[in-house]
Design a protein around this motif. Structure first.
Motif, PDB file in Angstrom:
ATOM      1  N   PHE A  25       3.042   2.659  -0.197  1.00  0.00           N
ATOM      2  CA  PHE A  25       3.515   2.035   1.052  1.00  0.00           C
ATOM      3  C   PHE A  25       4.788   1.215   0.905  1.00  0.00           C
ATOM      4  O   PHE A  25       5.204   0.540   1.810  1.00  0.00           O
ATOM      5  CB  PHE A  25       2.318   1.206   1.570  1.00  0.00           C
ATOM      6  CG  PHE A  25       2.500   0.137   2.581  1.00  0.00           C
ATOM      7  CD1 PHE A  25       2.854   0.463   3.898  1.00  0.00           C
ATOM      8  CD2 PHE A  25       2.263  -1.195   2.274  1.00  0.00           C
ATOM      9  CE1 PHE A  25       2.960  -0.533   4.871  1.00  0.00           C
ATOM     10  CE2 PHE A  25       2.361  -2.193   3.238  1.00  0.00           C
ATOM     11  CZ  PHE A  25       2.711  -1.853   4.541  1.00  0.00           C
ATOM     12  N   SER A  47      -3.689   1.869  -2.178  1.00  0.00           N
ATOM     13  CA  SER A  47      -3.429   1.003  -1.019  1.00  0.00           C
ATOM     14  C   SER A  47      -3.958  -0.401  -1.299  1.00  0.00           C
ATOM     15  O   SER A  47      -4.652  -0.616  -2.291  1.00  0.00           O
ATOM     16  CB  SER A  47      -4.173   1.508   0.214  1.00  0.00           C
ATOM     17  OG  SER A  47      -3.655   2.696   0.682  1.00  0.00           O
ATOM     18  N   ALA A  48      -3.682  -1.299  -0.388  1.00  0.00           N
ATOM     19  CA  ALA A  48      -4.202  -2.658  -0.505  1.00  0.00           C
ATOM     20  C   ALA A  48      -5.712  -2.655  -0.282  1.00  0.00           C
ATOM     21  O   ALA A  48      -6.242  -1.819   0.444  1.00  0.00           O
ATOM     22  CB  ALA A  48      -3.517  -3.548   0.517  1.00  0.00           C
ATOM     23  N   GLU A 108      -0.681  -4.257  -2.137  1.00  0.00           N
ATOM     24  CA  GLU A 108      -0.771  -3.101  -3.031  1.00  0.00           C
ATOM     25  C   GLU A 108      -0.605  -3.522  -4.495  1.00  0.00           C
ATOM     26  O   GLU A 108      -1.160  -2.894  -5.392  1.00  0.00           O
ATOM     27  CB  GLU A 108       0.291  -2.058  -2.652  1.00  0.00           C
ATOM     28  CG  GLU A 108      -0.161  -1.026  -1.616  1.00  0.00           C
ATOM     29  CD  GLU A 108      -0.350  -1.559  -0.210  1.00  0.00           C
ATOM     30  OE1 GLU A 108       0.085  -2.698   0.062  1.00  0.00           O
ATOM     31  OE2 GLU A 108      -0.945  -0.847   0.619  1.00  0.00           O
ATOM     32  N   THR A 139      -4.010  -5.863   4.246  1.00  0.00           N
ATOM     33  CA  THR A 139      -2.736  -5.784   4.963  1.00  0.00           C
ATOM     34  C   THR A 139      -2.842  -6.479   6.325  1.00  0.00           C
ATOM     35  O   THR A 139      -1.950  -7.237   6.714  1.00  0.00           O
ATOM     36  CB  THR A 139      -2.298  -4.314   5.124  1.00  0.00           C
ATOM     37  OG1 THR A 139      -2.315  -3.704   3.830  1.00  0.00           O
ATOM     38  CG2 THR A 139      -0.902  -4.206   5.710  1.00  0.00           C
ATOM     39  N   GLY A 193      -0.201   2.638   6.941  1.00  0.00           N
ATOM     40  CA  GLY A 193      -0.760   3.871   6.395  1.00  0.00           C
ATOM     41  C   GLY A 193       0.206   4.629   5.494  1.00  0.00           C
ATOM     42  O   GLY A 193      -0.041   5.772   5.126  1.00  0.00           O
ATOM     43  N   GLY A 194       1.296   3.966   5.107  1.00  0.00           N
ATOM     44  CA  GLY A 194       2.374   4.649   4.381  1.00  0.00           C
ATOM     45  C   GLY A 194       2.050   5.084   2.960  1.00  0.00           C
ATOM     46  O   GLY A 194       2.816   5.852   2.359  1.00  0.00           O
ATOM     47  N   SER A 195       0.916   4.655   2.413  1.00  0.00           N
ATOM     48  CA  SER A 195       0.592   5.056   1.033  1.00  0.00           C
ATOM     49  C   SER A 195       0.424   6.561   0.902  1.00  0.00           C
ATOM     50  O   SER A 195       0.724   7.136  -0.151  1.00  0.00           O
ATOM     51  CB  SER A 195      -0.698   4.379   0.567  1.00  0.00           C
ATOM     52  OG  SER A 195      -0.539   2.985   0.574  1.00  0.00           O
TER      53      SER A 195
HETATM   54  N1  ASP Z   1      -1.924  -1.055   3.087  1.00  0.00           N
HETATM   55  C1  ASP Z   1      -1.087  -0.403   4.054  1.00  0.00           C
HETATM   56  C2  ASP Z   1      -1.789  -0.360   5.399  1.00  0.00           C
HETATM   57  O1  ASP Z   1      -2.910  -0.805   5.518  1.00  0.00           O
HETATM   58  C3  ASP Z   1      -0.672   0.957   3.618  1.00  0.00           C
HETATM   59  C4  ASP Z   1      -1.788   1.959   3.509  1.00  0.00           C
HETATM   60  O2  ASP Z   1      -2.951   1.623   3.576  1.00  0.00           O
HETATM   61  O3  ASP Z   1      -1.473   3.126   3.334  1.00  0.00           O
HETATM   62  O4  ASP Z   1      -1.223   0.089   6.343  1.00  0.00           O
END
Ligand code: ASP
Ligand code: MG
Length: 423
Positions: free
Chosen positions: A136, A41-42, A74, A47, A152-154
């Motif tokens: 994501f 993820s980032a 990401e 994000t 949260g798509g990761s």
């Molecule tokens: N970076 C994105 C978010 O904060 C994806 C993830 O964290 O899964 O939503």
């Protein structure tokens, strides 16, 4: 030793130290003989910061450009992680979602994965690399535009890759030690769950538990990919989410898996609805046409003298304005008196497949709430869940009361939150 997919969330790679720590874990998995694919993820709150920035230049950023911007988060972490791994003397290559073959539909900001063609990842693995994939994100099948999968798509990226690569397990590394019987930020005595079924995990996720996204669990169940949720900050075994407990996870299924809560919903009450066929259909048609998902619904008994009734339903707060506008527009056609909007509500849910066969769970749940002096506004149930809506201010107290009443409290304060701002 087979292939493992590991996913690291933003709080695990929040800074250079975090990235180096994660790189060591990844290298350990490789040294143990696994082929390793990492989804990242980032970093930290990147994000959110990118979203703030976009909103400063345009109140409603265009979907295509917004996705292009957000995927940069990401990309930063994937490249840094690959560098950190190389610095430890191991080969690693990073790939964007598009390069990794994550193909989506073209709905910007909440695209769905429709196919995964991980040819380049296979080649990278066959050549002895650790493959790092930006979570994501993907590329749309028709327009070949960059898309994102929603916040949260990761997690979903990780499970989708695990399915496409036929991985042994998808490990989701986060800032807590696993899935707990309640949010450890609210219940200090929450217990870590060793194993939970896909079914119960799906209900917890749908009821507000944030540790795993609903969509990710759905995907894992469809392809039968076991998920291991664990902390990147400790070496502990986490929570296994799968169809059946395996090997060391042999545990008896608990009657109650946990208590979830959600304060992201609002309640709309449609006041003075004529009590005749077709009214509810018209109300919910108006809401559905605005593409709003609703959750609970209650209709009051109409007073015989007036022939009017009230209908209340809950929906995401973020959709509140849109729903009110849609209903106001249809007011003439539907014929109700007025609308009431309330966003000071919270939802508490008790989840467990065992409640199907154990009488008294509902009674005990309501007793716990009443002992805590919590008033109930709406109730809804499924075969394996009971949910109530209360005042938002009562939610934390209610969660703790229910958690204790069902004997879920641990003897020690074992729930540790290692990082993250909870943003
Ligand atoms: N970076 C994105 C978010 O904060 C994806 C993830 O964290 O899964 O939503
Ligand atoms: Mg994140």
């Amino acid at each position: 030793m087979g292939l493992v997919v590991q996913k690291y969330g933003g709080s695990s790679v929040a800074d250079a130290e975090g990235i180096k720590r994660v790189a060591k874990r990844i290298v350990d998995a490789k040294k143990n003989g696994h082929q390793v694919v990492v989804v990242v993820s980032a970093m930290g709150d990147t994000t959110d910061e990118l979203i703030d920035l976009a909103e400063q230049v345009s109140p409603i950023p265009a979907g295509r450009e917004f996705d292009m911007l957000l995927t940069a988060g990401e990309r930063i972490s994937m490249a840094l992680l690959a560098m950190a791994i190389k610095n430890l003397g191991h080969e690693a290559q990073s790939f964007t979602g598009s390069q990794a073959g994550v193909i989506t539909d073209s709905v910007h900001n909440k695209a769905r994965i429709i196919d995964v063609t991980p040819g380049r990842i296979r080649t990278a693995l066959d050549e002895g690399n650790i493959a790092i994939v930006a979570g994501f994100q993907g590329v749309s099948q028709d327009k070949k535009d960059i898309t994102t999968l929603g916040r949260g798509g990761s997690d979903t990226t990780a499970v989708a890759l695990a399915a496409a690569l036929d991985a042994e397990v998808c490990e989701i590394y986060t800032d807590v030690d696993g899935v707990f019987t309640a949010d450890p930020r609210v219940v200090k005595k929450a217990k870590k769950i060793d194993w939970i079924s896909f079914e119960d995990m799906l209900e917890l996720a749908a009821s507000g538990s944030k540790v795993l996204l609903h969509r990710c669990v759905e995907y894992a169940r469809r392809y039968n990919i076991p998920i291991h949720v664990r902390s990147s900050f400790s070496g502990l075994q986490g929570t296994w989410v799968s169809n059946e407990p395996q090997g060391a996870q042999k545990v008896e299924q608990a009657i109650i898996s946990g208590v979830a809560h959600d304060t992201s919903e609002a309640k709309i009450t449609v006041v003075g609805v004529p009590d005749k066929p077709g009214e509810a259909a018209a109300i919910f048609r108006a809401v559905a046409d605005a593409e709003i998902n609703i959750d609970m619904i209650v209709q009051n008994v109409s007073a015989a003298s007036t022939g009017l009734t009230d209908i209340s339903f809950t929906l995401p707060k973020a959709e509140g304005r849109k729903a009110i506008d849609a209903l106001e527009k249809a007011k003439g056609a539907i014929g109700f008196d007025s609308l009431r909007y309330d966003d000071q509500i919270g939802k508490i849910s008790l989840v467990g497949a065992g409640m199907k066969t154990n009488p008294g769970v509902t009674a005990d749940f309501f007793k716990a709430l009443s002992d805590a002096g919590v008033n109930i506004e709406l109730i809804s149930t499924s075969e394996i869940r009971i949910s109530v809506v209360t005042r938002a201010d009562d939610v934390n107290e209610a969660v703790r009361a229910v958690h204790s009443a069902f004997g879920l409290d641990s003897d020690s304060d074992e729930a540790v939150v290692y990082g993250g701002t909870g943003r």
